[in-house]
Design a protein around this motif. Structure first.
Motif, PDB file in Angstrom:
ATOM      1  N   ARG A 152      19.591  66.299  36.905  1.00 12.84           N
ATOM      2  CA  ARG A 152      19.315  67.440  36.029  1.00 12.84           C
ATOM      3  C   ARG A 152      18.310  67.072  34.949  1.00 12.84           C
ATOM      4  O   ARG A 152      17.363  67.822  34.690  1.00 12.84           O
ATOM      5  N   ARG A 153      18.487  65.906  34.363  1.00 12.75           N
ATOM      6  CA  ARG A 153      17.576  65.485  33.311  1.00 12.75           C
ATOM      7  C   ARG A 153      16.169  65.257  33.862  1.00 12.75           C
ATOM      8  O   ARG A 153      15.177  65.615  33.251  1.00 12.75           O
TER       9      ARG A 153
ATOM     10  N   TRP B 200      14.710  66.620  36.568  1.00  9.33           N
ATOM     11  CA  TRP B 200      14.019  67.847  36.937  1.00  9.33           C
ATOM     12  C   TRP B 200      13.706  68.717  35.730  1.00  9.33           C
ATOM     13  O   TRP B 200      12.709  69.463  35.731  1.00  9.33           O
ATOM     14  N   THR B 201      14.527  68.626  34.695  1.00  8.00           N
ATOM     15  CA  THR B 201      14.174  69.322  33.455  1.00  8.00           C
ATOM     16  C   THR B 201      12.875  68.762  32.887  1.00  8.00           C
ATOM     17  O   THR B 201      11.972  69.501  32.499  1.00  8.00           O
TER      18      THR B 201
END
Length: 733
Positions: free
Chosen positions: A319-320, A322-323
């Protein structure tokens, strides 16, 4: 009972409007008719128009710079996912259109036309921006084109048909990206060490190669070329244990070309990609059959996955990661469509491969956190953006108890590369960017530029301590004495007034960009090793490292290299060297005088190499260490940004307030451009600094003090004015 028969052309009053008519009038050119288009047609138009206005320019730029994907640890599947996401992104614009249609077809038509006009304006901005026009005119004309095309879309069935033909555009853009950009090498490249790996190693000693980044040798020597042993004691120990090749230079300016050059002995082609498929011949593949191979790679992916297991890179949680990728892609596209003269508010992308959102776009002289060229944070996401964890991770790779083969370990460390964040003991100082920085280069104020160099030297001192950690770790593992250890840098950095780009090699920046540290500790019991403590002033190049390793191991490099063994007497026959950079190749002689010129300039500000001895003028050295009387003034007022922290300092806190900044205000007057401020700790002068960014009655100042001067709890730290450079005066507060 009679029945009322409705005419066939009249729909029942209770029948809901179909998607085709949806209450729209048959009159061409109405918003209602536009809003009544089937959603699938709207989606096709938005996908096609978005592909040419957003997808094509963005994917073309990223495709031409595959280092972006390498820096974000994206393999083939991740790159394809990103491509599909970019091409499907315009579908999100259909959501407000659909919501507006729920209100009325007319409202839905208006929102859809605004969306079409916006995408057309973005496409027009990309084209018009190439004309010699100011940014304002580019925006005005692009908006005009967008509005005009939008109105034509509403009024003309022909125009709507033309837009419908754009529906297949995403497929064409995807094909161009996948097969016709350099990123195709990342997508489809595969490498096997078969036919490259050597066997029958005569002298299978441990091999340790540590590559540091943005590290000029001039930063660790005095004006005569001697190593500054007190400031850099671990490098001094390494030089005592091995050979210091004092006249070493790199041959490639860019990291993505310099690292493959070091690992192959072949000068990398310009534009090549730092992945195994583009560089199949490397130290990794050469020793893969006989050595236990592992690495820590921060910006490259040169060790084939079947050799290193795909674990050389630190990868953040999905998640981090791709953010961060999404933010970076947005910043890149903003640069694509924003006119050059209006993009000053955007984070810079010219020196990074990622984390553009954190890079900021500070004007000259404005303090910032982790500013220019912030190549580091995205690369080290897996260790929470902390470069201090890279050496421990590197040493952890030696924990291979079940492998009887000798180890080959390669580490690329983004030190002392900026951002310059660390004190010599590894604590973060929190100073942010140097006030002298001017875009990609340095401004005209020499004092501010030297304050930038001070940050650099502090981080070089920390790099020295990291090298000391490596030496101690290898000692603890019991392999230091037997190992062949190479410490080198890929390139340097220029810190000098009015340099347009601090990373580009020019004829007058050879001493700061090309000249790099190179230390080799040969195995203690290897009879052919030079005498420990030798200083070798014959020209050495970074292409010489692989031939040297092969020579020590007693094998032939299974390809032709551009370098020579460092033990080959033929090195003395070199008459020139060439470094290839983004500004073209620069050829220079072999006497090494360029680095001494840089070192002499540094010595004027840092006579002993101590980063804390920087002063606006050496005459103030007599003031440092004194405890002067400080007069009170109703006109002068000084404040420190760190006052609260210093009043109750926690020994474990970061940033550690060794860096001090504040304001000087002269009530009812004007602060001179050369006003001076002394920093007192416990009433004792520890340093003197000069103001910058004067604004009438106020100005900023900043300085570093030795971190050991500060203690837990309350600290007595004060800033006082001591006149000006042209007219020094007694301290006043």
């Amino acid at each position: 009972m009679s029945r009322v028969i409705l005419p066939p052309s009249t729909p029942p009053r209770f029948a809901p409007p179909s998607e085709e008519d949806d209450g729209a009038t048959d009159e061409p050119g109405t918003l209602a008719k536009t809003g009544a288009m089937p959603l699938w047609k709207m989606a096709g138009i938005l996908l096609g128009l978005g592909a040419v206005s957003i997808g094509q320019p963005l994917l073309d730029l990223l495709g031409q710079n595959p280092e972006f994907f390498i820096a974000h640890s994206l393999q083939s599947s991740g790159i394809v996912v990103l491509m599909i996401g970019v091409l499907l992104l315009p579908l999100l614009l259909l959501i407000p259109v659909w919501l507006a249609r729920l209100v009325s077809p007319t409202f839905g038509g208006a929102v859809f036309l605004i969306t079409v006009a916006l995408l057309v304006a973005l496409l027009a901005a990309n084209a018009i921006g190439r004309l010699p026009l100011t940014g304002v005119w580019v925006i005005v004309l692009s908006v005009g084109v967008g509005v005009g095309v939008g109105l034509l879309f509403m009024a003309s069935d022909t125009m709507r048909s033309v837009f419908a033909f754009l529906t297949p555009a995403p497929l064409l853009v995807a094909a161009l990206f996948v097969w016709f950009t350099p990123t195709s090498e990342v997508l489809f490249g595969e490498i096997s060490p078969d036919g490259i790996a050597v066997t029958g190693v005569e002298n299978p000693v441990p091999v340790v190669l540590m590559v540091f980044d943005e590290f000029p040798v001039a930063s660790i020597i005095d004006a005569e070329g001697n190593l500054l042993t007190e400031t850099f004691p671990n490098l001094a120990d390494l030089a005592d244990d091995g050979v210091w090749y004092r006249n070493a230079v790199g041959v490639r300016q860019q990291t993505e070309e310099a690292i493959p050059t070091i690992l192959s002995g072949i000068a990398a082609d310009e534009g090549s990609i730092p992945v195994a498929s583009d560089h199949p011949r490397s130290l990794f593949t050469m020793l893969s059959a006989t050595y236990d191979v592992d690495a820590v790679e921060t910006v490259t992916d040169l060790c084939p996955h079947d050799v290193c297991g795909g674990t050389t890179r630190s990868v953040a949680p999905i998640r981090r990661r791709w953010t961060g990728i999404g933010i970076d892609v947005g910043v890149v596209y903003a640069h694509v469509v924003t006119p050059d003269d209006l993009d000053g508010f955007l984070p810079r992308i010219d020196g990074n491969w990622g984390d553009f959102g954190a890079a900021g776009a500070p004007p000259n002289g404005v303090e910032q956190a982790d500013g220019d060229f912030n190549i580091i944070e995205r690369f080290l996401e897996g260790v929470e953006d902390d470069r201090r964890q890279e050496m421990p991770r590197f040493l952890d790779t030696f924990d291979q108890d079940d492998d009887a083969r000798p180890p080959l370990r390669v580490g690329h460390f983004l030190l002392p590369h900026h951002p310059w964040s660390y004190l010599p003991d590894g604590r973060v100082h929190g100073s942010g960017g140097a006030p002298g920085a001017d875009g990609t280069g340095w401004g005209p104020d020499e004092w501010l530029n030297e304050q930038g160099r001070q940050r650099h030297l502090l981080q070089v001192a920390y790099t020295d301590s990291v090298i000391g950690d490596a030496m101690a770790g290898l000692e603890e593992l019991g392999i230091y004495e037997d190992a062949l250890i190479v410490v080198v840098a890929d390139h340097g950095i220029t810190i000098r007034e009015e340099i347009p780009h601090q990373r580009i090699i020019y004829p007058d920046t050879v001493g700061s960009i090309a000249a790099v540290p190179l230390f080799v500790k040969y195995p203690d019991d290897w009879e052919e090793a030079p005498e420990p403590g030798t200083i070798d002033d014959v020209r050495a190049e970074t292409t010489d490292i692989v031939p040297t390793i092969a020579g020590v191991l007693g094998v032939d490099v299974p390809w032709e290299t551009d370098g020579l063994s460092l033990l080959d007497p033929a090195r003395s026959e070199r008459t020139e060297s060439t470094m290839v950079g983004t500004g073209g190749p620069v050829t220079f002689g072999v006497d090494g005088g360029e680095k001494l010129e840089v070192a002499r300039g540094m010595a004027e500000w840092f006579p002993t190499g101590d980063p804390y001895e920087l002063l606006p003028d050496r005459s103030f050295a007599d003031l440092v260490g004194t405890t002067p009387d400080v007069a009170e003034s109703d006109e002068v007022r000084l404040s420190l940004d760190q006052e609260e922290t210093l009043a109750d300092l926690d020994g474990d806190s970061e940033p550690w307030p060794s860096f001090l900044a504040g304001w000087l205000v002269v009530e009812g007057g004007v602060v001179p451009d050369d006003a001076l401020v002394a920093i007192l700790v416990n009433d004792r002068v520890e340093t003197v600094t000069r103001v910058y960014r004067t604004e009438g009655d106020s100005a900023r100042f900043q300085a570093f003090i030795d971190p050991d001067l500060l203690n837990n709890g309350a600290n007595d730290v004060e800033a006082v004015m001591v006149g000006t450079l042209s007219e020094p005066g007694p301290p006043v507060r």
